[in-house]
Design a protein around this motif. Structure first.
Motif, PDB file in Angstrom:
ATOM      1  N   GLU A 140     -20.778 -10.100 -21.362  1.00 31.40           N
ATOM      2  CA  GLU A 140     -21.478 -11.070 -20.493  1.00 31.40           C
ATOM      3  C   GLU A 140     -20.455 -12.102 -20.023  1.00 31.40           C
ATOM      4  O   GLU A 140     -19.496 -12.389 -20.723  1.00 31.40           O
ATOM      5  N   ILE A 141     -20.673 -12.678 -18.849  1.00 33.86           N
ATOM      6  CA  ILE A 141     -19.760 -13.728 -18.368  1.00 33.86           C
ATOM      7  C   ILE A 141     -20.478 -15.070 -18.305  1.00 33.86           C
ATOM      8  O   ILE A 141     -21.690 -15.123 -18.142  1.00 33.86           O
ATOM      9  N   ASN A 142     -19.706 -16.153 -18.440  1.00 32.32           N
ATOM     10  CA  ASN A 142     -20.285 -17.485 -18.215  1.00 32.32           C
ATOM     11  C   ASN A 142     -20.010 -17.918 -16.764  1.00 32.32           C
ATOM     12  O   ASN A 142     -19.447 -17.152 -15.966  1.00 32.32           O
ATOM     13  N   ASP A 143     -20.377 -19.152 -16.430  1.00 35.24           N
ATOM     14  CA  ASP A 143     -20.318 -19.603 -15.028  1.00 35.24           C
ATOM     15  C   ASP A 143     -18.911 -19.609 -14.438  1.00 35.24           C
ATOM     16  O   ASP A 143     -18.735 -19.547 -13.225  1.00 35.24           O
ATOM     17  N   ASN A 144     -17.896 -19.747 -15.307  1.00 34.54           N
ATOM     18  CA  ASN A 144     -16.510 -19.845 -14.809  1.00 34.54           C
ATOM     19  C   ASN A 144     -15.739 -18.542 -14.953  1.00 34.54           C
ATOM     20  O   ASN A 144     -14.545 -18.499 -14.688  1.00 34.54           O
ATOM     21  N   GLU A 145     -16.413 -17.503 -15.375  1.00 33.02           N
ATOM     22  CA  GLU A 145     -15.710 -16.262 -15.676  1.00 33.02           C
ATOM     23  C   GLU A 145     -15.985 -15.167 -14.646  1.00 33.02           C
ATOM     24  O   GLU A 145     -16.918 -15.263 -13.839  1.00 33.02           O
ATOM     25  N   VAL A 146     -15.153 -14.149 -14.736  1.00 34.05           N
ATOM     26  CA  VAL A 146     -15.269 -12.989 -13.853  1.00 34.05           C
ATOM     27  C   VAL A 146     -15.355 -11.738 -14.726  1.00 34.05           C
ATOM     28  O   VAL A 146     -14.606 -11.604 -15.700  1.00 34.05           O
ATOM     29  N   LEU A 147     -16.287 -10.856 -14.379  1.00 37.01           N
ATOM     30  CA  LEU A 147     -16.353  -9.552 -15.056  1.00 37.01           C
ATOM     31  C   LEU A 147     -15.428  -8.590 -14.317  1.00 37.01           C
ATOM     32  O   LEU A 147     -15.526  -8.443 -13.095  1.00 37.01           O
ATOM     33  N   LEU A 148     -14.512  -7.994 -15.055  1.00 32.82           N
ATOM     34  CA  LEU A 148     -13.514  -7.102 -14.466  1.00 32.82           C
ATOM     35  C   LEU A 148     -13.877  -5.651 -14.743  1.00 32.82           C
ATOM     36  O   LEU A 148     -14.208  -5.302 -15.884  1.00 32.82           O
ATOM     37  N   LYS A 149     -13.805  -4.830 -13.712  1.00 32.21           N
ATOM     38  CA  LYS A 149     -13.913  -3.382 -13.889  1.00 32.21           C
ATOM     39  C   LYS A 149     -12.478  -2.875 -13.957  1.00 32.21           C
ATOM     40  O   LYS A 149     -11.759  -2.882 -12.953  1.00 32.21           O
ATOM     41  N   VAL A 150     -12.057  -2.510 -15.155  1.00 32.55           N
ATOM     42  CA  VAL A 150     -10.632  -2.249 -15.396  1.00 32.55           C
ATOM     43  C   VAL A 150     -10.211  -0.918 -14.760  1.00 32.55           C
ATOM     44  O   VAL A 150     -10.889   0.105 -14.929  1.00 32.55           O
ATOM     45  N   LEU A 151      -9.100  -0.956 -14.018  1.00 29.28           N
ATOM     46  CA  LEU A 151      -8.537   0.273 -13.444  1.00 29.28           C
ATOM     47  C   LEU A 151      -7.452   0.826 -14.365  1.00 29.28           C
ATOM     48  O   LEU A 151      -7.535   1.956 -14.820  1.00 29.28           O
ATOM     49  N   TYR A 152      -6.434   0.018 -14.611  1.00 34.11           N
ATOM     50  CA  TYR A 152      -5.299   0.465 -15.426  1.00 34.11           C
ATOM     51  C   TYR A 152      -4.933  -0.600 -16.453  1.00 34.11           C
ATOM     52  O   TYR A 152      -4.997  -1.802 -16.161  1.00 34.11           O
ATOM     53  N   VAL A 153      -4.490  -0.125 -17.605  1.00 36.11           N
ATOM     54  CA  VAL A 153      -3.889  -1.007 -18.607  1.00 36.11           C
ATOM     55  C   VAL A 153      -2.534  -0.408 -18.981  1.00 36.11           C
ATOM     56  O   VAL A 153      -2.439   0.790 -19.267  1.00 36.11           O
ATOM     57  N   GLY A 154      -1.495  -1.227 -18.954  1.00 26.75           N
ATOM     58  CA  GLY A 154      -0.158  -0.781 -19.362  1.00 26.75           C
ATOM     59  C   GLY A 154       0.026  -0.999 -20.855  1.00 26.75           C
ATOM     60  O   GLY A 154      -0.583  -1.887 -21.451  1.00 26.75           O
ATOM     61  N   VAL A 155       0.856  -0.154 -21.452  1.00 29.89           N
ATOM     62  CA  VAL A 155       1.112  -0.227 -22.895  1.00 29.89           C
ATOM     63  C   VAL A 155       2.531  -0.735 -23.104  1.00 29.89           C
ATOM     64  O   VAL A 155       3.445  -0.339 -22.372  1.00 29.89           O
ATOM     65  N   ASP A 156       2.726  -1.615 -24.074  1.00 26.53           N
ATOM     66  CA  ASP A 156       4.096  -2.054 -24.377  1.00 26.53           C
ATOM     67  C   ASP A 156       4.309  -2.224 -25.876  1.00 26.53           C
ATOM     68  O   ASP A 156       3.441  -1.888 -26.692  1.00 26.53           O
ATOM     69  N   GLY A 157       5.466  -2.751 -26.234  1.00 29.20           N
ATOM     70  CA  GLY A 157       5.841  -2.899 -27.633  1.00 29.20           C
ATOM     71  C   GLY A 157       4.886  -3.803 -28.403  1.00 29.20           C
ATOM     72  O   GLY A 157       4.657  -3.593 -29.602  1.00 29.20           O
ATOM     73  N   THR A 158       4.317  -4.789 -27.742  1.00 29.64           N
ATOM     74  CA  THR A 158       3.361  -5.677 -28.403  1.00 29.64           C
ATOM     75  C   THR A 158       2.159  -4.876 -28.902  1.00 29.64           C
ATOM     76  O   THR A 158       1.699  -5.057 -30.038  1.00 29.64           O
ATOM     77  N   ASP A 159       1.654  -3.964 -28.058  1.00 26.08           N
ATOM     78  CA  ASP A 159       0.509  -3.134 -28.471  1.00 26.08           C
ATOM     79  C   ASP A 159       0.875  -2.286 -29.687  1.00 26.08           C
ATOM     80  O   ASP A 159       0.074  -2.127 -30.610  1.00 26.08           O
ATOM     81  N   ARG A 160       2.099  -1.755 -29.670  1.00 30.65           N
ATOM     82  CA  ARG A 160       2.535  -0.935 -30.813  1.00 30.65           C
ATOM     83  C   ARG A 160       2.597  -1.783 -32.083  1.00 30.65           C
ATOM     84  O   ARG A 160       2.173  -1.355 -33.153  1.00 30.65           O
ATOM     85  N   GLU A 161       3.132  -2.991 -31.948  1.00 29.45           N
ATOM     86  CA  GLU A 161       3.269  -3.846 -33.141  1.00 29.45           C
ATOM     87  C   GLU A 161       1.902  -4.293 -33.660  1.00 29.45           C
ATOM     88  O   GLU A 161       1.703  -4.446 -34.863  1.00 29.45           O
ATOM     89  N   ILE A 162       0.953  -4.500 -32.748  1.00 28.30           N
ATOM     90  CA  ILE A 162      -0.411  -4.842 -33.185  1.00 28.30           C
ATOM     91  C   ILE A 162      -0.997  -3.673 -33.979  1.00 28.30           C
ATOM     92  O   ILE A 162      -1.619  -3.852 -35.019  1.00 28.30           O
ATOM     93  N   ASN A 163      -0.754  -2.456 -33.499  1.00 24.10           N
ATOM     94  CA  ASN A 163      -1.256  -1.277 -34.221  1.00 24.10           C
ATOM     95  C   ASN A 163      -0.520  -1.055 -35.538  1.00 24.10           C
ATOM     96  O   ASN A 163      -1.056  -0.438 -36.459  1.00 24.10           O
ATOM     97  N   GLU A 164       0.703  -1.576 -35.624  1.00 24.07           N
ATOM     98  CA  GLU A 164       1.424  -1.486 -36.898  1.00 24.07           C
ATOM     99  C   GLU A 164       0.922  -2.535 -37.893  1.00 24.07           C
ATOM    100  O   GLU A 164       1.358  -2.569 -39.040  1.00 24.07           O
TER     101      GLU A 164
END
Ligand SMILES: [Zn+2]
Length: 356
Positions: free
Chosen positions: A23-47
């Motif tokens: 759900e969004i509040n009055d100042n927010e936007v709901l995004l329909k995601v097209l692409y997400v890129g993966v990087d080292g931060t994502d890997r470290e979070i999974n570690e």
């Protein structure tokens, strides 16, 4: 909806989960995601090295490099409408709303308590729908739909290059030679920006000379140096150095590559414990040669906007080179595969909508 999430601080907890559409509040936007890129931060979070779920949740949706369509806007949102193509920035102000955060420079937050989508206390964008505060969205021209998922990593490069030049306003300065340590996506993006500025640009890596990354570096006019074959000490002095490998040894070695009046930007996370032989000598050389070493992390909306301008220039000058940085495009179900690293990978993206 599908979302790729971890149980924070648990090793290899990444999974595809089903979440209700946010759900969004009055100042927010709901995004329909097209692409997400993966990087080292994502890997470290999974570690399980870091990552914190939003309050009241066991899961953290990952993903901070995102391209999305606006699906719905809150009642106070003026500048966006359904169907706009957007990239959200990553960091949001600290709860204290410090001086820098309230002036839209949360990348320079004074308290360190900032929030980050996909990393710290805010869900990321690796889900079919996601939410962002409208103030932190960057509108993207439709013709950049195939490459704008690279805008977040490009914003990191933009900040590094912009700040290096800004710092060097401390004197008259006419840089000729720059070197980028690291030939990953960030290293290459920095090299593109330096080549746009007309600098003799060296890129340092360990790839064989026929790798795609090296080919691309050479195509934009950079000189590639393989540290397996050529000692760094033999390639001369540089006016600008960008360290994007996170190697302490390489960073220390690079200090000797600084010219008089040079600037050295550090962009890695330096986990290796390493003795530095004669640190007094390093400090003395900083003084006697007017050298500057600084660190740069994250980026604010201005750096994303700088990136947008440069995307057009980069694509024009080097024949859609950005598209070639995206070497794998996977489905959300292939999340585990997306986090793997292959020698020929540059940027892996996950596509969340079935039609392109
Ligand atoms: Zn702050």
């Amino acid at each position: 909806m599908k979302a790729i999430a971890v149980k924070p601080m648990q090793k290899n907890s990444l999974q595809l989960i089903d979440l209700p559409r946010p759900e969004i509040n009055d100042n927010e936007v709901l995004l329909k995601v097209l692409y997400v890129g993966v990087d080292g931060t994502d890997r470290e979070i999974n570690e399980g090295i870091y990552g914190t779920a939003p309050e009241g949740s066991d899961y953290l949706v990952i993903g901070h490099e995102c391209l999305a369509l606006v699906e719905e806007v809150g009642s106070n949102v003026q500048n966006f409408k359904k169907g706009d193509l957007v990239v959200p920035t990553v960091r949001r102000p600290c709860p204290e709303n410090c001086f820098n955060c309230r002036n839209f420079e949360s990348d320079m937050c004074l308290t360190g308590n900032y929030l980050e989508h996909g990393i710290y206390k805010l869900n990321g964008f690796a889900s079919e729908f996601a939410v962002s505060d409208a103030d932190y969205l960057v509108k993207v021209p439709k013709e950049l739909r195939d490459v704008a998922v690279l805008l977040e990593p490009l914003s990191i490069a933009e900040k590094a290059v912009y700040q290096s030049y800004k710092i060097q306003e401390r004197m008259i300065w006419d840089p000729k030679k720059a070197v980028v340590l690291g030939i990953g996506p960030l290293g290459l993006l920095i090299a593109f920006l330096l080549r746009l500025k007309g600098l003799d640009t060296y890129v340092i890596g360990r790839d064989p000379s026929d790798s795609l990354r090296v080919t691309i570096a050479k195509e934009v006019g950079a000189i590639y140096v393989n540290t397996r074959e050529t000692p760094l000490s033999t390639i001369g002095k540089f006016d600008m150095v960008f360290e994007a490998t996170g190697s302490v040894s390489l960073a220390l070695e690079a200090i000797d590559m600084l010219n008089h009046n040079a600037v050295f930007c550090l962009l890695g996370i330096y986990r290796e414990v390493k003795e530095c032989g004669n640190f007094g000598n390093v400090l003395t050389e900083l003084v006697l040669r007017n050298r500057v070493i600084f660190g740069s992390v994250n980026a604010n909306k201005r750096h994303f906007e700088m990136g947008l301008e440069h995307i057009f220039e980069i694509e024009d000058r080097w024949n859609n080179v950005l598209n070639r940085l995206i070497t794998r495009e996977l489905k959300p179900e292939q999340f585990a595969e997306a986090l793997k690293k292959y020698p020929e990978d540059i940027k892996t993206v996950i596509r969340f909508q079935s039609s392109p």
